[in-house]
Design a protein around this motif. Structure first.
Motif, short mmCIF file in Angstrom:
data_model
loop_
_atom_site.label_atom_id
_atom_site.label_comp_id
_atom_site.label_asym_id
_atom_site.label_seq_id
_atom_site.Cartn_x
_atom_site.Cartn_y
_atom_site.Cartn_z
N THR A 430 -21.92 -8.07 3.54
CA THR A 430 -22.17 -9.03 2.48
C THR A 430 -21.98 -8.29 1.17
O THR A 430 -22.43 -7.18 0.99
CB THR A 430 -23.60 -9.58 2.58
N SER A 431 -21.28 -8.95 0.28
CA SER A 431 -20.93 -8.24 -0.96
C SER A 431 -22.13 -8.13 -1.89
O SER A 431 -23.12 -8.84 -1.78
CB SER A 431 -19.80 -8.96 -1.66
N GLY A 433 -22.49 -8.92 -4.99
CA GLY A 433 -22.74 -10.11 -5.79
C GLY A 433 -23.65 -11.08 -5.06
O GLY A 433 -24.58 -11.64 -5.65
N PHE A 434 -23.40 -11.20 -3.81
CA PHE A 434 -24.19 -12.13 -3.02
C PHE A 434 -25.66 -11.71 -2.99
O PHE A 434 -26.55 -12.52 -3.16
CB PHE A 434 -23.61 -12.17 -1.61
N LEU A 437 -27.43 -12.52 -6.17
CA LEU A 437 -27.69 -13.92 -6.40
C LEU A 437 -28.78 -14.49 -5.52
O LEU A 437 -29.43 -15.44 -5.90
CB LEU A 437 -26.39 -14.69 -6.19
N PRO B 40 -19.48 -17.15 -7.16
CA PRO B 40 -19.67 -15.75 -6.78
C PRO B 40 -19.26 -15.47 -5.34
O PRO B 40 -19.02 -16.40 -4.57
CB PRO B 40 -21.17 -15.52 -6.98
N ASN B 41 -19.21 -14.22 -4.99
CA ASN B 41 -18.89 -13.84 -3.60
C ASN B 41 -19.88 -14.50 -2.65
O ASN B 41 -21.08 -14.53 -2.91
CB ASN B 41 -18.99 -12.33 -3.41
N GLY B 42 -19.36 -15.03 -1.59
CA GLY B 42 -20.22 -15.62 -0.57
C GLY B 42 -20.70 -17.01 -0.92
O GLY B 42 -21.55 -17.57 -0.22
N HIS B 212 -21.87 -22.72 -5.87
CA HIS B 212 -22.93 -21.71 -5.79
C HIS B 212 -23.82 -22.03 -4.59
O HIS B 212 -24.34 -23.13 -4.47
CB HIS B 212 -23.74 -21.74 -7.10
#
Ligand SMILES: Nc1ncnc2c1ncn2[C@@H]1O[C@H](COP(=O)(O)OP(=O)(O)OP(=O)(O)O)[C@@H](O)[C@H]1O
Ligand SMILES: [Mg+2]
Lengths: 439, 247
Positions: A430-431, A433-434, A437, B40-42, B212
């Motif tokens: 999982t990156s 950024g994830f 967030l 964003p990623n994911g 998102h």
């Protein structure tokens, strides 16, 4: 316009031919290696046998007898193209052995024994220089010439007594006749029957096993190649039916396997013909008569059953390979995984070959005929015992399994599972950024 | 009223293993539009595009392309779309030309149309004589250009592009953007793309959906979005919506 099937098929053939990964591991290595092995073995044996058959060579002679028969035997040797070099004693002969065939010692009393009617002995010494086939044959060569000389003498002796040499040498003899199944073949050399039997019962199942291995490897690889080259996603969205996609891949795998298997078969056939021509014997029955009697004995249907079961087995191996290949991501895993199929497959055929099913009850035979892969090895013996029900089971059980497996495979190919299923669960990264967030 | 090319309604996707990637996603794309998904990623961009491209099946909700349901009529959908995956490759042992021929064979009605497609793709790719070399000798940028070309040459009703310029340098990215813009206007191709590059999105897209955690959280033209969030550029809009600027 070219059909989707043809387009995929051509692409498959191109990548099989051009991709060294596929070509080397699938085709070249096994075919060339076994070809080389058989080739060398075959060439060596023929060479050795030819050498041994060809008269002539150097013999180191130590004559301790100096009698009439010693001289007579020496002349016999030279008249049969042998070069005779004389030595006083064994030790000096051994010192000068070099490339001679052997050292022959004519012991004291040789001539006297012969004239008095006793068996006379010659002493043969030969040196082992290595484990080459040729050097092993050399020993026989010298015994051969002694045997010839001895036969000639016994003929001469018998002629004096007025008895027929043929009669005396074998007053009692046998002719061989064979009962196979419910057929009797008279005056036949057993090898004329065991040869074709071995072919049907041993080589054909092994060749089919080998082919199944090829097909499994190739089709598993061709699925994995799509994933490895990151083409699967694109491919799945093209306007073509998933069925023609798989059908084209399978066809390409089949054709290439048949070519590979054919080459393999040709090598093996050549090798065995080479071998059998060495041991050719005379028989009063022509081989075509022997063969037709044989077919009657094992049943006309047996070759057909072998072919039907053989193709069923190929499709089964193919289906299992396809199914497993869907779960892996790259070619290497696909090849490892198809190895998991091929190894037990071959083992199963081998076990089948050593299992004596003729002593089983018909029900047991029928049950065991439903075992995939192994049943290939039973088909011939089932024909001989006349258990046709079991043969039928052997012919079609593999097809039944194959249809089930291919059906499952086609169900998976039609859905997203071909894309999401994984055999070896890999942790998804999982990156960063994830994480930020969802914190 | 313009035709709805893409119609996504309350889309849910749960991956095997339980990961809920989409949680009630809805948006539409009109004919002739370039629509950008950013997030964003994911966030679920690739998941959404894969569902529309008929690779994945929605767990819940519907997705239609020209009225065809992606789950029940995937064959019809496939005839209308061309998809460029995020991490696409090509057959390494084919030449660029052979690869284009391979793809064109599935779409073209006849030899003439196929030749037209290949010619066009050759021009788009800008590969020159390298088109005849094996793909395994291509750089990442050359490969991406080839793949863009194969996607656009078939004149799809809908082109689905997952991060079309990812991994490309500035010059190549600019080239690809210009190609996408010029080409889609010329042939009336509708485009649905995803991107991480706000400049790209501003330059290309008529409308943007910010995604998102599996939902569309804001939608509108780049100008509208900037106005709505009182931002100078899309990057600011993005930061305000999804956060993360405190690093
Ligand atoms: N095959 C899969 N199996 C399980 N989970 C997956 C799978 N593919 C994606 N996911 C998960 O689904 C979520 C959405 O992923 P997706 O690839 O759609 O994101 P994205 O918006 O395209 O991200 P990025 O910008 O990094 O490409 C992520 O949490 C991801 O880990
Ligand atoms: Mg993505």
């Amino acid at each position: 316009m070219k059909s989707a099937f043809l387009t995929i098929f051509i692409k498959e053939m191109k990548s099989i031919i051009r991709d060294p990964k596929i070509l080397i591991t699938m085709i070249i290595v096994p075919v060339v290696l076994t070809g080389l092995m058989y080739g060398i073995m075959g060439a060596m044996t023929t060479q050795a046998v030819k050498q041994a058959m060809k008269p002539g060579g150097e013999i180191l002679l130590v004559d301790l007898d100096h009698g009439y028969w010693a001289e007579n035997f020496t002349n016999y040797l030279t008249s049969h193209k042998y070069t005779v070099t004389r030595y006083k004693d064994i030790d000096s002969a051994i010192k000068n052995y070099d490339n001679a065939l052997c050292i022959l010692v004519i012991p004291k009393g040789f001539s006297e024994n012969l004239t008095r009617g006793y068996t006379a002995y010659l002493q043969v010494y030969y040196r082992i220089r290595g484990i080459s086939f040729t050097s092993m044959m050399m020993g026989y060569k010298v015994y051969g010439i002694i045997r010839q000389y001895s036969d000639m003498l016994s003929k001469q002796i018998l002629e004096k007594t007025g008895l027929s040499p043929e009669y005396v040498s074998s007053p009692v003899n046998g002719t061989s006749n064979i009962v196979i199944g419910n057929i009797t073949i008279k005056n036949i050399d057993p090898s004329q029957v065991t040869g074709p039997l071995l072919m049907l019962g041993l080589f054909v199942p092994l060749i089919i096993g080998l082919l199944a291995g090829f097909v499994a490897q190739l089709s598993a690889t061709s699925i994995a190649v799509e994933k490895e080259q990151k083409m699967l996603e694109t491919l799945l969205t093209l306007p073509l039916s998933r069925f023609s996609l798989i059908a084209a891949k399978v066809t390409a795998a089949f054709i290439v396997s048949l070519i590979g298997g054919g080459a393999y078969f040709a090598i093996m056939a050549w090798y065995f013909s080479q071998m059998s021509s060495l041991g050719a014997t005379n028989s009063s029955v022509s081989s075509s008569i022997a063969l037709s009697a044989l077919v009657k004995a094992v049943g006309m249907q047996t070759p057909a059953v072998l072919v039907i079961a053989g193709f069923g087995t190929l499709f089964l191996a193919l289906g299992i390979a396809l199914l497993l290949a869907m779960f892996v991501d790259d070619v290497r895993s696909a090849q490892i995984i198809s190895g998991y199929i091929i190894a037990p497959l071959m083992l199963s055929i081998f076990i089948g070959l050593f299992l004596d099913i003729t002593s089983m009850s018909p029900i047991q035979q029928t049950a065991i005929a439903a075992i995939p892969f192994a049943n290939l090895a039973f088909i011939l013996n089932l024909g001989l015992t006349g258990n046709y029900t079991a043969q039928l089971v052997a012919a079609f059980s593999s097809w039944a399994y194959a249809i089930i497996v291919l059906y499952i495979a086609s169900r998976i190919i039609g859905t997203e599972k071909i894309f999401t299923m994984k055999l070896f669960k890999r942790k998804r990264r999982t990156s960063l950024g994830f994480h930020l967030l969802t914190r | 009223m313009p035709t709805q090319v893409v119609e996504v309604n309350d889309l849910h996707k749960v991956y095997p293993g339980g990961k809920e990637a989409l949680k009630g996603l809805s948006f539409t794309v009109k004919e002739g539009e370039i629509y950008g998904l950013i997030g964003p990623n994911g966030a679920g961009k690739t998941t959404t595009l894969r569902i529309l491209a008929t690779i994945l099946e929605p767990t819940n909700g519907t997705a239609r392309i020209y009225g065809y349901d992606v789950k029940s009529e995937p064959e019809k959908v496939r005839r209308l779309i061309a998809y460029l995956p995020e991490e696409a490759g090509a057959y390494k042992y084919l030449s660029g030309l052979e690869f284009l021929d391979f793809i064109a064979s599935f779409y073209a009605e006849d030899e003439q149309e196929k030749r037209r497609m290949i010619q066009e793709a050759w021009k788009i790719s800008g590969l020159g004589m390298r088109i005849k070399d094996k793909i395994k000798t291509y750089s990442k940028g050359m490969l991406r250009r080839l793949l863009i070309a194969k996607t656009l040459m078939v004149h799809p009703k809908l082109a689905i592009l997952d991060e079309p310029t990812s991994g490309l340098d500035v010059i190549n990215s600019t080239r690809v953007r210009r190609i996408i813009k010029k080409y889609t206007r010329e042939y009336g191709v509708t485009v649905l793309l995803s991107s991480h590059n706000m400049l790209e999105v501003e330059y290309l897209c008529d409308r943007v959906g910010i995604i998102h955690e599996g939902r569309i959280v804001a939608e509108g033209s780049p100008a509208e979005l900037k106005k709505m969030y009182g931002a100078e550029n899309l990057e600011e809009v993005f930061a305000k919506i999804v956060g993360g600027e405190e690093i």
